[in-house]
Design an enzyme around this catalytic site. Structure first.
Site, PDB file in Angstrom:
ATOM      1  N   ARG A 234       0.818  -1.066  -0.120  1.00 52.69           N
ATOM      2  CA  ARG A 234      -0.119   0.522   0.192  1.00 52.69           C
ATOM      3  C   ARG A 234       0.698   1.050  -0.111  1.00 52.69           C
ATOM      4  O   ARG A 234       1.732   1.233   1.057  1.00 52.69           O
ATOM      5  CB  ARG A 234      -1.268   0.035   1.467  1.00 52.69           C
ATOM      6  CG  ARG A 234      -2.047  -1.062   1.220  1.00 52.69           C
ATOM      7  CD  ARG A 234      -3.023  -0.078   0.217  1.00 52.69           C
ATOM      8  NE  ARG A 234      -4.534  -1.528  -0.046  1.00 52.69           N
ATOM      9  CZ  ARG A 234      -4.456  -2.745  -0.466  1.00 52.69           C
ATOM     10  NH1 ARG A 234      -3.551  -3.070  -1.027  1.00 52.69           N
ATOM     11  NH2 ARG A 234      -5.454  -3.076  -0.486  1.00 52.69           N
ATOM     12  N   GLU A 263      -2.270   7.537  -5.092  1.00 60.85           N
ATOM     13  CA  GLU A 263      -3.394   6.822  -6.444  1.00 60.85           C
ATOM     14  C   GLU A 263      -4.290   7.142  -6.515  1.00 60.85           C
ATOM     15  O   GLU A 263      -5.190   6.611  -8.185  1.00 60.85           O
ATOM     16  CB  GLU A 263      -3.049   5.563  -6.182  1.00 60.85           C
ATOM     17  CG  GLU A 263      -3.339   4.573  -5.267  1.00 60.85           C
ATOM     18  CD  GLU A 263      -3.078   3.475  -5.740  1.00 60.85           C
ATOM     19  OE1 GLU A 263      -2.276   2.562  -5.103  1.00 60.85           O
ATOM     20  OE2 GLU A 263      -4.193   2.083  -5.666  1.00 60.85           O
ATOM     21  N   HIS A 295      -0.737  -0.196 -10.413  1.00 59.42           N
ATOM     22  CA  HIS A 295      -1.888  -1.248  -8.509  1.00 59.42           C
ATOM     23  C   HIS A 295      -2.062  -2.428 -10.039  1.00 59.42           C
ATOM     24  O   HIS A 295      -3.179  -2.656  -9.644  1.00 59.42           O
ATOM     25  CB  HIS A 295      -3.071   0.151  -8.224  1.00 59.42           C
ATOM     26  CG  HIS A 295      -3.269  -1.278  -7.075  1.00 59.42           C
ATOM     27  ND1 HIS A 295      -3.387  -0.644  -5.990  1.00 59.42           N
ATOM     28  CD2 HIS A 295      -3.014  -2.312  -6.348  1.00 59.42           C
ATOM     29  CE1 HIS A 295      -3.876  -0.711  -4.681  1.00 59.42           C
ATOM     30  NE2 HIS A 295      -3.651  -2.487  -5.511  1.00 59.42           N
TER      31      HIS A 295
HETATM   32  P1  NAD Z   1      -1.071 -10.818   4.832  1.00 59.46           P
HETATM   33  O1  NAD Z   1      -2.612 -10.814   5.780  1.00 59.46           O
HETATM   34  O2  NAD Z   1      -1.569 -12.346   4.676  1.00 59.46           O
HETATM   35  O3  NAD Z   1       0.052 -10.754   5.410  1.00 59.46           O
HETATM   36  C1  NAD Z   1       0.537  -9.443   5.871  1.00 59.46           C
HETATM   37  C2  NAD Z   1       1.862  -9.871   6.937  1.00 59.46           C
HETATM   38  O4  NAD Z   1       2.149  -9.008   7.591  1.00 59.46           O
HETATM   39  C3  NAD Z   1       1.598 -10.710   8.110  1.00 59.46           C
HETATM   40  O5  NAD Z   1       1.832 -11.815   8.715  1.00 59.46           O
HETATM   41  C4  NAD Z   1       1.359  -9.587   9.171  1.00 59.46           C
HETATM   42  O6  NAD Z   1       1.941 -10.698  10.888  1.00 59.46           O
HETATM   43  C5  NAD Z   1       2.551  -8.779   8.884  1.00 59.46           C
HETATM   44  N1  NAD Z   1       2.181  -7.625   9.552  1.00 59.46           N
HETATM   45  C6  NAD Z   1       0.803  -6.836  10.633  1.00 59.46           C
HETATM   46  N2  NAD Z   1       2.045  -5.882  10.990  1.00 59.46           N
HETATM   47  C7  NAD Z   1       3.271  -6.198  10.680  1.00 59.46           C
HETATM   48  C8  NAD Z   1       4.163  -4.380  10.626  1.00 59.46           C
HETATM   49  N3  NAD Z   1       3.945  -3.953  11.547  1.00 59.46           N
HETATM   50  N4  NAD Z   1       5.539  -5.345  10.079  1.00 59.46           N
HETATM   51  C9  NAD Z   1       5.822  -6.065   9.458  1.00 59.46           C
HETATM   52  N5  NAD Z   1       4.844  -7.410   9.293  1.00 59.46           N
HETATM   53  C10 NAD Z   1       3.416  -6.822   9.948  1.00 59.46           C
HETATM   54  O7  NAD Z   1      -1.881  -9.755   3.739  1.00 59.46           O
HETATM   55  P2  NAD Z   1      -0.781 -10.575   2.174  1.00 59.46           P
HETATM   56  O8  NAD Z   1      -2.197 -11.300   1.487  1.00 59.46           O
HETATM   57  O9  NAD Z   1       0.450 -11.301   2.732  1.00 59.46           O
HETATM   58  O10 NAD Z   1      -1.254  -8.985   1.565  1.00 59.46           O
HETATM   59  C11 NAD Z   1       0.066  -7.809   1.935  1.00 59.46           C
HETATM   60  C12 NAD Z   1      -0.329  -6.858   1.517  1.00 59.46           C
HETATM   61  O11 NAD Z   1      -0.832  -6.759   0.308  1.00 59.46           O
HETATM   62  C13 NAD Z   1      -2.057  -6.229   2.169  1.00 59.46           C
HETATM   63  O12 NAD Z   1      -2.463  -5.523   3.352  1.00 59.46           O
HETATM   64  C14 NAD Z   1      -2.097  -5.320   0.904  1.00 59.46           C
HETATM   65  O13 NAD Z   1      -3.113  -4.213   1.347  1.00 59.46           O
HETATM   66  C15 NAD Z   1      -1.124  -5.866  -0.271  1.00 59.46           C
HETATM   67  N6  NAD Z   1      -1.988  -6.306  -2.076  1.00 59.46           N
HETATM   68  C16 NAD Z   1      -1.349  -5.575  -2.732  1.00 59.46           C
HETATM   69  C17 NAD Z   1      -1.894  -5.718  -3.906  1.00 59.46           C
HETATM   70  C18 NAD Z   1      -1.313  -4.938  -4.775  1.00 59.46           C
HETATM   71  O14 NAD Z   1      -1.986  -5.316  -6.587  1.00 59.46           O
HETATM   72  N7  NAD Z   1      -0.593  -4.648  -5.239  1.00 59.46           N
HETATM   73  C19 NAD Z   1      -3.071  -7.102  -3.450  1.00 59.46           C
HETATM   74  C20 NAD Z   1      -3.248  -7.260  -2.662  1.00 59.46           C
HETATM   75  C21 NAD Z   1      -2.243  -7.549  -1.426  1.00 59.46           C
END
Ligand code: NAD
Length: 335
Positions: A234, A263, A295
């Site tokens: 994000r 964005e 994105h």
């Molecule tokens: P997820 O919930 O499976 O994993 C997130 C991880 O981050 C978890 O393991 C959590 O413990 C960890 N976390 C929480 N707080 C933290 C911190 N302060 N420092 C480090 N790690 C921390 O989520 P995901 O499915 O892996 O997705 C991750 C992110 O990717 C989402 O939040 C979303 O914003 C983004 N995303 C982007 C796109 C894109 O098209 N660009 C698509 C899907 C998701």
């Protein structure tokens, strides 16, 4: 159920309509983003279906609730654009698609790393112009390099798996370490150690108050000079102005972004005939060592199929009063 679908592109419509033959909801598509200005469009819809840049702040949620909406169905995993606590207070149910294709985002992350490192975009434009010089295209080998992964959930874990194949040394920071990553050989370290030892840092944690602008002048100061920074999570994880300063000084050597903190009014739209009014983004676009995609990391056929199917199934669960695994539990979040 009557569903108002916001931020609709032709591909959303195509995949949702195709899947809906098994669910039979009444879908009404709106191209615009849901904001305070047009929340009135949702009058009469029990469910509102939104994406990453729809803005569901306290005012919008209150208006939706007053107008009879009971369900917010997100077509994405992240829910930083929804005031979850207000939704809980208003008794609105919020469901999401927690996992539609972590592979898609992980693969795009590695595509950014590879393209930046080997200057693929620059090389492509040069060769098209008949310029076969190698000046300025020098890369480095990923093999043996140290990659810092911040957040090893569904996406971060898959990034680790791919980069393991390149022979990288993998460091990670996550408050909830992942046993699968550990067995891959990922070493969980403090953020400080990750910042100071990594050649490449890639962000895969959610945007929350604790992670907002975690990449700042201060944290960049703790990184190696010439660091490659990748953000497919994000936009607001990064203080973009701080990053621009670090690009100008050479502290950041490469920047790969699929997301940008401002964005919402630009991404997903064709603005090629307009002047970009966002001076920060415009400055970012001038650097030869910055690669930005709009994105699109999630944007694969299987991800769109999963998003459509899961969103419609979530709506059906709600309609039938069934428990839904994809509901965001506000009470747990408040603890
Ligand atoms: P997820 O919930 O499976 O994993 C997130 C991880 O981050 C978890 O393991 C959590 O413990 C960890 N976390 C929480 N707080 C933290 C911190 N302060 N420092 C480090 N790690 C921390 O989520 P995901 O499915 O892996 O997705 C991750 C992110 O990717 C989402 O939040 C979303 O914003 C983004 N995303 C982007 C796109 C894109 O098209 N660009 C698509 C899907 C998701």
């Amino acid at each position: 159920m009557n569903v108002a679908v916001f931020s609709t592109k032709h591909f959303d419509k195509e995949f949702l309509e195709k899947s809906n033959s098994s669910y039979r909801h009444k879908l009404v598509f709106f191209e615009s983003r849901l904001t305070e200005k047009n929340a009135v469009l949702a009058i009469g819809f029990k469910a509102v279906c939104v994406f990453v840049n729809d803005r569901l702040n306290s005012k919008v949620l209150t208006e939706l609730s007053e107008n009879g909406t009971n369900l917010i169905a997100l077509r994405c995993a992240g829910f930083n654009n929804v005031d979850i606590f207000k939704a809980g207070e208003l008794g609105l149910t919020v469901v999401r698609v927690p996992e539609y294709s972590p592979h898609a985002v992980a693969e795009h992350t590695v595509a950014l790393i590879m393209a930046l490192n080997r200057r693929v975009c620059r090389a492509h434009s040069r060769v098209r112009e008949g310029n076969f010089s190698l000046e300025g295209l020098l890369g480095f080998e990923l093999h043996g390099g140290t990659i810092g992964i911040i957040g090893t959930g569904r996406i971060g874990k898959n990034v680790a798996k791919i980069l393991k194949g390149f022979g990288c040394v993998l460091l990670a920071f996550d408050p909830s370490p992942n046993s699968e990553c550990r067995s891959l050989g990922v070493k969980y370290v403090s953020l400080d150690e990750l910042y100071s030892k990594s050649n490449i840092i890639t962000l895969h944690c959610p945007l929350m108050p604790q992670t907002d602008h975690m990449i700042s002048t201060e944290s960049i100061g703790r990184m190696k000079t010439g660091i490659m920074l990748i953000n497919t999570s994000r936009g607001a994880l990064i203080d973009t102005k701080a990053v621009i300063k670090a690009l100008k000084s050479g502290k950041i050597g490469y920047l790969g972004l699929d997301v940008y903190e401002e964005e919402a009014d630009m991404f997903f739209e064709d603005l090629s005939n307009q002047i970009i009014q966002d001076d920060v983004l415009a400055r970012l676009l001038t650097f030869p060592n910055v690669l930005i995609t709009g994105h699109q990391a999630f944007f694969t056929r299987s991800a769109l199929e999963n998003i459509a199917k899961t969103t419609l199934a979530n709506i059906t669960d709600f309609e039938r009063g069934l428990p839904c695994n994809n509901q965001i539990n506000v009470e747990i979040m408040m603890r």
